[in-house]
Write a protein that holds these residues in place. Structure first.
Motif, short mmCIF file in Angstrom:
data_model
loop_
_atom_site.label_atom_id
_atom_site.label_comp_id
_atom_site.label_asym_id
_atom_site.label_seq_id
_atom_site.Cartn_x
_atom_site.Cartn_y
_atom_site.Cartn_z
N ILE A 19 -17.31 126.92 89.02
CA ILE A 19 -18.84 126.77 89.92
C ILE A 19 -18.86 127.97 90.57
N LEU A 20 -19.83 128.25 91.12
CA LEU A 20 -20.55 129.92 92.08
C LEU A 20 -22.04 129.09 91.91
N GLN A 21 -21.86 129.45 93.46
CA GLN A 21 -23.38 128.99 93.87
C GLN A 21 -23.81 130.43 94.53
N THR A 22 -24.84 130.42 94.52
CA THR A 22 -25.88 131.47 95.45
C THR A 22 -27.75 131.26 95.59
N ASP A 23 -28.24 131.90 96.41
CA ASP A 23 -29.09 131.55 96.99
C ASP A 23 -30.28 130.96 95.94
N ARG A 24 -30.92 130.00 95.68
CA ARG A 24 -31.97 129.50 94.99
C ARG A 24 -32.60 129.92 94.66
N GLN A 25 -32.83 130.66 96.03
CA GLN A 25 -34.40 131.49 94.82
C GLN A 25 -33.88 132.37 94.85
N GLN A 26 -33.00 132.90 94.67
CA GLN A 26 -32.76 134.66 93.47
C GLN A 26 -32.27 134.25 92.45
N ASP A 72 -32.93 137.46 81.66
CA ASP A 72 -34.10 138.96 81.90
C ASP A 72 -34.04 139.82 82.31
N GLY A 73 -33.06 140.10 82.82
CA GLY A 73 -32.44 141.71 83.95
C GLY A 73 -32.54 141.34 85.05
N GLY A 74 -32.69 142.16 85.77
CA GLY A 74 -33.92 142.61 87.27
C GLY A 74 -31.80 142.27 87.96
N PRO A 75 -31.99 142.23 89.60
CA PRO A 75 -30.37 142.53 89.92
C PRO A 75 -29.51 141.85 90.41
N ALA A 76 -28.48 141.79 89.63
CA ALA A 76 -27.36 140.83 90.23
C ALA A 76 -27.55 140.89 91.70
N VAL A 77 -27.20 139.32 91.15
CA VAL A 77 -26.85 138.27 92.64
C VAL A 77 -25.52 137.95 93.61
N ASN A 78 -25.10 138.15 94.65
CA ASN A 78 -23.64 137.59 95.04
C ASN A 78 -23.44 136.59 94.88
N ALA A 79 -22.22 135.48 94.27
CA ALA A 79 -22.75 134.22 94.03
C ALA A 79 -20.38 134.04 94.34
N GLN A 80 -20.25 132.94 95.26
CA GLN A 80 -18.91 132.61 95.70
C GLN A 80 -18.96 131.66 94.39
N VAL A 81 -17.66 131.40 94.49
CA VAL A 81 -17.09 130.03 94.28
C VAL A 81 -16.35 129.38 94.80
N THR A 82 -17.36 127.63 95.23
CA THR A 82 -17.02 127.11 95.13
C THR A 82 -16.03 125.75 94.71
N TRP A 83 -15.22 125.72 93.50
CA TRP A 83 -15.04 124.91 92.20
C TRP A 83 -14.75 125.87 91.72
N HIS A 84 -13.32 125.30 91.23
CA HIS A 84 -12.19 126.05 89.93
C HIS A 84 -11.20 124.67 90.30
N GLY A 115 -29.16 128.37 91.53
CA GLY A 115 -28.55 128.89 91.80
C GLY A 115 -27.02 128.25 92.14
N LEU A 116 -26.86 127.31 90.24
CA LEU A 116 -25.02 126.80 90.53
C LEU A 116 -25.57 127.04 89.45
N VAL A 117 -23.97 128.57 89.70
CA VAL A 117 -23.51 128.63 87.85
C VAL A 117 -22.94 128.12 87.59
N LEU A 118 -22.18 127.63 86.01
CA LEU A 118 -20.95 127.37 85.25
C LEU A 118 -20.60 128.17 85.14
N THR A 119 -19.13 128.24 85.03
CA THR A 119 -18.32 129.53 84.10
C THR A 119 -17.41 129.29 83.85
N ALA A 120 -16.32 129.94 83.07
CA ALA A 120 -15.04 130.81 83.22
C ALA A 120 -13.87 130.67 84.28
N ALA A 121 -13.36 129.65 84.39
CA ALA A 121 -12.31 130.45 85.76
C ALA A 121 -12.12 132.16 85.37
N HIS A 122 -11.32 132.26 84.28
CA HIS A 122 -10.43 133.66 84.01
C HIS A 122 -11.65 135.00 84.14
#
Length: 882
Positions: free
Chosen positions: A74-81, A54-66, A29-36
């Motif tokens: 850092i993006l946060q989403t449901d860890r089960q998804q 590997d595909g599947g639907p896109a999930v919504n994530a919130q910016v929790t730190w930048h 449920g935690l993703v690191l990416t570029a701020a831009h």
């Protein structure tokens, strides 16, 4: 490329900013990416879209730190998804410049050049295909701007703009995340990707805290290009063994300020290479002290002119690639290498020192910190051989008694309890699986497990605090009362959960006690590879069932399933197949319970089992010897096992294992073995010849221990003028080496049934047969005087090397360059000191001349002797008596 790396890669897009790029799952449920990529205009509170490779639907994530300056978010989403099965990432940096040992770096992203039409679905659908990018990072490139530059070594787009979409991809080296791709500069033919080093992110405000809160794991850098040499840090889990691990750093360290300051000064002493030893009983805080020192030295620095932080870690006992020792000499920052149980690994330490102290190495400081339970008989000889050389200065020794203030154990107890509660809360919040709350709980309020009034160590105090807390979480365990019992009851829940996940719960329910026996087997025997692991499981199954029927071996499928479960239960982290339950007190308690349940047959059955490798038997005896202080009954069981099979276990017990113990513990250990051997000799079924040999071996071990203890007790001579005591101390070192050689001949006597093997007469006869000392008479009296510690004999190089050579020849073991040079150098030190003493006392005459004891005989040069030995053993060792 590992499967985990593929699982981590994600595509990130922000439809409002019309930006797209790549990202890395750093925890479920935690993703690191570029701020831009995620928030070019800054976070707006609206979701960002994340899609797995590997595909599947896109999930919504919130910016929790930048951090716009570092172009990271850092993006946060449901860890089960997203990333439910992806392990927490490890953070790394590049620390060396060795061209031959530079590891490949890998990133997976979604560059614009890889956009394709998805013809199977619809010609109109366009997908962003992933691209695996391999290359090398040269730490000197872009060093002034303190960035990483990945020089791509495989296919790349024709122009830098086609890299668009690669921004935010994580760059991995040896499984560690070292950088975040942010830019493809022009003028480099699209062959260069610039990246923000992870070290900068960990130093940025809020990043490490955000990551730790989401994962339950302190964010700490490791040297990625040295991973093949170092132990891995443990994965976070809700088990007592993890929470009590010094490397988990759950309880903040208090106390030991003086020791910490001395070690910090040692690190910054100005020497290029140096060695120090930290000694103390088990559980007093040695490993925690070393971990804290490494953490403090390695704190990231962000200023342009700031000194580079230190790197390092715990040196693996079984490094995956020892060739990487050479990479240490090209370090671009100071290094701290920690060697746990150093008294058992001196050969490895010597190999390491020989490489890093060679000419042409780095100017960066390298510190090697040895951790051991006791200075025993190893530290002083080690200091003598290295003191004042390029590899060691004076040889700092730091003793740790305890890191708890004896005047205020109650406050330390409450602080530990609070720290455990906080870490458990974070781990549960991070989704770390547990079933502590699911056991049948009693409605009664749990009985508080009071802190010990006179705690024996910081470990026992922490164990009590954790047991109290766990009994509060699950009142069903409060009635166990004793802290160790509470902890093991909770730990067994962890075992059962792992067994259940692998379909083994039915097997262990049908065979009560088997699961605990398997954990005890893992702790005792260990396993360097899968073959050793399977052998240990087979031996453990037979021990549990008190022997299987003849011809009925254990079920192969069961062996494989249990072996796989144990590898997951306690992974090694050091390159071996298995780790072990920790700390030693818990391991000792598990073994003790299994031994008692087996009517005191388990240890003997396991250690004597023919399928075990000799190093597994040695590990078993070593584990027991370390637990003997807290569980003395284990030492009694081990001694009986040794007495029943002395041909297999006695030499291990009285030499390899005893040498790792302090003087008092070694004396008690060998005496226990000697008593068991003598008791065994009185039994009617005992083999008289074997018993006679075993008794002589134990007596020899006691004599050898006294010599080594006397040598270790002598202080290392100061830089000033030596005296006769210094000469005697160095002579004891020579005698210790000779006794090691003589023990081999006594061991050989068992196989040959020769009672005279290793006697003074036998050794003198062999010296004459070998004819190395020409024209001299080295009779039994000279041999006896040498082993009696006569200094003029121990200063006579022909006699000393002749005796050692004879002992090896009797035993049929090659006497190689290493043996010869070690003895030669030891004798040279005795002679040099004797000359200095004579000169300082202004006495006429020279030091003991070579050949004097041999009554005027000459001897061939050392080089000629080595050539002779090469010829003699070119086709393998020969036994001159056969």
């Amino acid at each position: 490329m590992s499967a985990h790396l593929r699982q981590r890669a994600v595509e990130v897009s922000n439809p409002r900013d019309k930006t797209f790029g790549s990202g890395t799952i750093i925890a479920p449920g935690l993703v690191l990416t570029a701020a831009h990529v995620a928030c070019r205009q800054g976070p707006d509170g609206q979701p960002v879209l994340v899609r797995a490779l590997d595909g599947g639907p896109a999930v919504n994530a919130q910016v929790t730190w930048h951090d716009q300056g570092l172009d990271s978010a850092i993006l946060q989403t449901d860890r089960q998804q997203l990333g439910v099965d992806v392990p927490i990432v490890r953070w790394g940096e590049l620390t060396c410049e060795h061209p031959a040992e530079r590891p490949v770096c890998t990133a997976i992203g979604f560059p614009r050049a890889m956009r394709r039409r998805f013809l199977r679905r619809s010609p109109e659908v366009v997908v962003s295909d992933p691209k695996v990018v391999n290359g090398y990072i040269y730490p000197t490139t872009a060093a002034r701007s303190q960035r990483y530059a990945l020089e791509v070594s495989d296919a790349r787009p024709s122009e830098p703009t086609l890299w668009q979409g690669m921004s935010g991809a994580g760059i991995f080296c040896e499984g560690l995340l070292v950088g975040l791709a942010t830019q493809a500069p022009e003028n480099w033919d699209a062959s260069l990707l610039l990246a923000t080093p992870i070290s900068w992110l960990l130093a940025a405000e809020g990043f490490a805290k955000s990551v730790s809160a989401a994962t339950g794991l302190p964010a700490q850098l490791q040297p990625a290009d040295l991973q093949a040499l170092l132990d891995d840090t443990p994965d976070p889990r809700l088990s007592a063994s993890y929470l009590l691990s010094a490397q988990a750093q759950v309880v903040p360290m208090s106390g030991l300020e003086e020791q910490s300051e001395r070690l910090a000064q040692w690190c910054h002493s100005g020497r290029r290479i140096d060695v120090a030893a930290v000694t103390g009983n088990g559980g007093v805080g040695k490993t925690r002290l070393a971990s804290e020192l490494l953490r403090h030295l390695g704190e990231p620095q962000t200023g342009i002119d700031s000194p580079r932080p230190w790197a390092g870690g715990f040196l693996s006992e079984t490094p995956l690639r020892t060739a990487q020792y050479e990479a240490l000499t090209t370090a671009n920052r100071p290094l701290l290498l920690i060697v746990d149980y150093a008294e058992t690994r001196l050969d490895q330490v010597d190999e390491l020192l020989n490489i890093v102290s060679g000419s042409g190495g780095t100017a960066q400081p390298i510190r090697i910190l040895l951790l051991a339970r006791d200075q025993g008989s190893w530290w002083q000889p080690f200091r003598r051989s290295h003191r004042g050389t390029a590899s060691m200065g004076a040889g700092l020794g730091v003793e740790v008694n305890d890191c708890i203030d004896a005047a205020a154990p109650g406050s330390a107890y409450e602080a530990a309890r609070h720290a455990f509660a906080e870490r458990i809360r974070i781990l549960k919040g991070a989704g770390i699986e547990d079933d502590w709350d699911s056991a049948a709980a009693t409605p009664a309020t749990p009985r508080r497990i009071a802190p010990p009034e006179g705690h024996s160590s910081v470990l026992t105090l922490h164990m009590t605090a954790l047991a109290d807390l766990l009994a509060e979480i699950n009142p069903a365990f409060a009635d166990y009362g004793h802290p160790t019992d509470v902890l093991l009851a909770h730990e067994e829940r962890y075992w059962q959960r792992i067994a259940r996940a692998r379909g083994l719960d039915g097997t262990f329910q049908r065979q009560p006690g088997l699961l605990r026996t398997m954990v005890a087997t893992q702790s005792l025997a260990g396993a360097g590879d899968r073959a050793q692991a399977r052998a240990a499981i087979a031996a453990g199954l037979e021990a549990h069932h008190h022997g299987l029927p003849i011809g009925a071996g254990p079920d192969a499928h069961l062996v494989d399933a249990v072996e796989d479960m144990l590898a997951v239960l306690y992974p090694s982290g050091s390159g071996a197949r298995w780790g072990s339950i920790g700390p030693d007190l818990l391991a000792g308690e598990v073994i003790s319970e299994v031994e008692e349940a087996s009517d005191h047959q388990f240890i003997a059955s396991l250690l004597q089992h023919p399928s075990l490798a000799q190093e597994q038997r040695q590990q078993g005896l070593t584990v027991i010897s370390r637990a003997a202080d807290a569980q003395p009954e284990l030492a009694v069981s081990a001694a009986k096992a040794v007495a029943e099979a002395p041909d297999v276990l006695l030499s291990l017990a009285t030499h390899e294992v005893a040498d790792q113990l302090g003087k008092s513990s070694a004396l008690q250990w060998i005496t226990e073995v000697k008593t068991a051997v003598e008791d065994r000799a009185q039994q009617a079924a005992a083999d008289p010849a074997l018993s006679k040999w075993a008794i002589s071996m134990t007596q020899h071990a006691l004599n050898r221990l006294r010599t080594r203890s006397a040598a270790a007790a002598e202080p290392v001579p100061p830089a000033g003028t030596p005296d006769s005591a210094d000469v005697h101390a160095e002579a004891q070192q020579v005698l210790s080496l000779l006794q090691d050689a003589r023990s081999r001949t006594i061991q050989h006597g068992l196989a040959s049934r020769d009672d005279s093997s290793g006697s003074s007469e036998h050794i003198a006869d062999m010296i004459a047969q070998l004819s190395w000392i020409i024209g001299a008479r080295v009779d039994a009296t000279v041999v006896e005087d040498t082993f009696g510690g006569k200094v003029e004999c121990l200063a006579d190089k022909p006699v000393v090397i002749g005796i050692a050579n004879a002992c090896h020849s009797i035993a049929g073991i090659p006497f190689d360059d290493g043996h010869t040079r070690a003895l030669s150098e030891a004798v040279d030190r005795v002679v040099a000191l004797a000359r200095s003493v004579r000169a300082s006392e202004s006495r006429p005459g020279a030091s003991p001349p070579a050949g004097r004891v041999g009554q005027g005989g000459s001897y061939m040069s050392l080089d000629d002797f080595l050539r002779l030995q090469g010829d003699r053993y070119r086709s393998g060792p020969e036994n001159p008596e056969e």
